[in-house]
Design a protein around this motif. Structure first.
Motif, PDB file in Angstrom:
ATOM      1  N   PHE B   9      49.320 -86.884  65.079  1.00  0.00           N
ATOM      2  CA  PHE B   9      48.846 -88.315  64.635  1.00  0.00           C
ATOM      3  C   PHE B   9      47.915 -88.215  63.330  1.00  0.00           C
ATOM      4  O   PHE B   9      47.101 -87.265  63.190  1.00  0.00           O
ATOM      5  N   LYS B  10      48.670 -89.250  62.422  1.00  0.00           N
ATOM      6  CA  LYS B  10      47.967 -89.218  61.311  1.00  0.00           C
ATOM      7  C   LYS B  10      46.472 -89.868  61.250  1.00  0.00           C
ATOM      8  O   LYS B  10      45.755 -89.639  60.374  1.00  0.00           O
ATOM      9  N   THR B  11      46.432 -90.641  62.546  1.00  0.00           N
ATOM     10  CA  THR B  11      45.151 -91.452  62.600  1.00  0.00           C
ATOM     11  C   THR B  11      44.061 -90.827  63.693  1.00  0.00           C
ATOM     12  O   THR B  11      44.687 -89.956  64.312  1.00  0.00           O
ATOM     13  N   GLU B  12      42.939 -91.434  63.542  1.00  0.00           N
ATOM     14  CA  GLU B  12      41.850 -90.821  64.669  1.00  0.00           C
ATOM     15  C   GLU B  12      42.406 -91.198  65.867  1.00  0.00           C
ATOM     16  O   GLU B  12      42.438 -90.297  66.987  1.00  0.00           O
ATOM     17  N   SER B  13      42.951 -92.249  66.096  1.00  0.00           N
ATOM     18  CA  SER B  13      43.604 -92.722  67.667  1.00  0.00           C
ATOM     19  C   SER B  13      45.078 -92.403  67.638  1.00  0.00           C
ATOM     20  O   SER B  13      45.636 -92.162  66.748  1.00  0.00           O
ATOM     21  N   PRO B  14      45.522 -92.504  68.915  1.00  0.00           N
ATOM     22  CA  PRO B  14      46.950 -91.845  68.984  1.00  0.00           C
ATOM     23  C   PRO B  14      48.015 -92.950  68.624  1.00  0.00           C
ATOM     24  O   PRO B  14      48.760 -93.594  69.489  1.00  0.00           O
ATOM     25  N   TRP B  15      47.882 -93.431  67.344  1.00  0.00           N
ATOM     26  CA  TRP B  15      48.836 -94.242  66.631  1.00  0.00           C
ATOM     27  C   TRP B  15      49.943 -93.819  66.064  1.00  0.00           C
ATOM     28  O   TRP B  15      50.074 -92.646  65.364  1.00  0.00           O
TER      29      TRP B  15
END
Ligand code: SF4
Ligand code: SF4
Lengths: 397, 98
Positions: B9-15
């Motif tokens: 994931f590119k983001t902190e959250s699993p987006w």
């Protein structure tokens, strides 16, 4: 730049929370009323009704929906606010784990109250303890002014691009929720100014209609491990961030709470008491009187409960000869109170001194001046090498 | 700690894109039955697509098509279809299709 002097009023803790939540300009609010939190929900609805808050109020049939509404609104990019307590908090248990797993920066007030099993409509931190491993940042405050100030800081923390975590602000039900106290409520422009740095940060990911983005639906195998690792690392970063935001708050508003922990007369203290919430206020009085009697005692007020302020506690307690921990909850499965158990995990770093566990203040039983006085005396005796009782349920003796 | 893991994931959250990275688990392998559409009955209401738990229905403009890599064969689409346009058929009938 300094904040203007805010308006001084005498306000009940719950009304303070709602007034300051309004100043933080949440866009979506979903609260289900529950004693001792109800005035927070009522006052927020009143603000929207009279036009003083431009927010979407979602009327929910229970707390589980309240948290799911806040979670969904938060991943859509909104600033959200909710408040709950006790039964309400545990009724949203799966949803609070969703919120933290999605890294949704929901800010929630939890007005501490005893939890189900024993129907106690009374104060106690058992609700917060029951959710300690849900991946939220948990902060505990002592008085109404601290509710106001910390709530503003909670938005800075939750929405910080480096953090992106939901934050639960805890204050004692009954003791603070219904306590009328003098409070300075900051000006809207000053709250806006304090929250403004968030606008200069990169946009956190959000659902954009038309673009098929999704969050948190599946994280199998390494996807799960990666998401958990990032969450764990963000919890660790949150500790320093709490201190930084407190410092910035102090610079701007002139009030400081110490960040992760507040140290009261700890510098030259030989023994220490660790307490939290409104009881910490009483403990300060006791520290002052015991100092007059010649006992070199200090207080550590634990403000940050999750993540555990390991480094700050080690720095504050290292070299002290004994520590007494007052827990307002029960740690089922351990002899000691929950905060005491956690402190014991860092005992080797503070010097393996006696750590005495006290359970007090359950179900609205006051943590009184004599109770804390007794704790100080016993911790003092333990520091001198006397035998001590590992755990004491103060109301039971 | 030295991290050797390649970030998913590119983001902190699993987006991520729900159609791509989120559908990483090949739920198609769970299937014992698959929905088969009779296009003459379908009125393109979209209920099958809305109810599909893994969200594997693709909008084809006048009907919905199942992505068999992710269809787990639960039968909810067929159950919800008001036109009875979807029928669940045993996988055994399709073994030669791979
Ligand atoms: S629910 Fe039935 S009628 Fe509606 S689009 Fe799906 S297959 Fe067609
Ligand atoms: S059978 Fe289940 S998984 Fe497959 S398309 Fe229908 S609803 Fe979706």
């Amino acid at each position: 730049m300094k904040a203007k002097k805010g308006k001084i009023s005498v306000m009940m803790g719950n009304v303070v929370a709602a007034n300051v939540a309004r100043l933080c300009r949440p866009e979506v609010v979903a609260c289900y009323p529950i004693t001792p939190q109800s005035e927070v929900a009522e006052t927020m609805s009143g603000f929207v009704a009279d036009g003083s808050l431009d927010a979407e109020i979602v009327e929910v049939e229970g707390e589980n929906s309240a948290m799911n509404v806040c979670l969904a609104a938060s991943v859509a990019g909104a600033r959200t606010f909710t408040a709950t307590s006790s039964y309400g908090l545990v009724y949203m248990y799966d949803a609070i784990m969703q919120a933290s797993g999605y890294r949704a920066p929901v800010v929630m007030i939890n007005v501490n109250r005893e939890t189900p099993g024993i129907h106690a409509v009374s104060s106690g931190q058992q609700d917060m303890i029951a959710t300690r491993d849900a991946g939220w940042v948990q902060i505990i405050v002592e008085n109404n002014q601290e509710i106001a100030d910390q709530l503003i800081m909670c938005y800075r923390l939750a929405e910080d691009y480096d953090i992106q975590l939901p934050v639960m602000l805890n204050y004692d039900g009954y003791y603070l929720s219904y306590l009328n106290e003098e409070v300075e409520i900051p000006e809207q422009s000053d709250v806006d100014a304090f929250l403004a740095p968030l606008k200069n940060q990169p946009q956190r990911p959000r659902i954009i209609p038309g673009a098929a983005t999704g969050c948190g639906t599946h994280g199998m195998e390494m996807g799960y491990v990666e998401a958990r690792y990032k969450h764990w690392a963000a919890m660790d970063r949150a500790k320093k961030k709490v201190d930084e935001i407190d410092q910035q708050f102090a610079d701007y508003f002139g009030r400081s709470y110490g960040g992760q922990i507040e140290e009261y007369r700890m510098n030259d203290a030989e023994i220490a008491i660790l307490a939290s919430g409104s009881a910490a206020g009483t403990a300060k009085t006791v520290v002052d009187t015991k100092r007059e009697e010649g006992i070199k005692v200090g207080l550590v007020k634990q403000r940050l409960f999750r993540p555990f302020p390991e480094e700050r506690l080690i720095a504050a307690l290292k070299g002290k000869k004994a520590v007494g921990v007052i827990d307002r909850s029960v740690g089922f499965g351990w002899k000691y109170g929950p905060m005491c158990t956690e402190l014991k995990a860092i005992a080797p770093s503070i010097g393996n001194v006696p750590i005495l566990s006290y359970i007090d203040g359950l179900a609205n039983l006051d943590i009184t001046i004599p109770h804390i006085g007794r704790v100080v005396d016993e911790v003092n005796a333990a520091a001198k090498g006397n035998a001590y009782q590992a755990v004491t349920w103060i109301p039971m003796e | 700690m030295v991290i050797k893991h390649q970030w998913i994931f590119k983001t902190e959250s699993p987006w991520s894109d729900a159609n791509q990275k989120m559908l990483v688990l090949d739920t198609g392998g769970w299937r014992t039955e698959r929905p088969v559409l009779d296009k003459s009955l379908c009125n393109y209401c979209g209920l099958c697509s809305l109810y599909c738990p893994p969200q594997c229905m693709r909008d084809k403009g006048d009907h919905y098509e199942v992505d068999l890599a992710f269809c787990k064969g639960c039968g909810i689409c067929a159950h919800e279809c008001p036109k009875k346009a979807l029928t669940m058929k045993p996988e055994g009938e399709f073994t030669n299709e791979g």
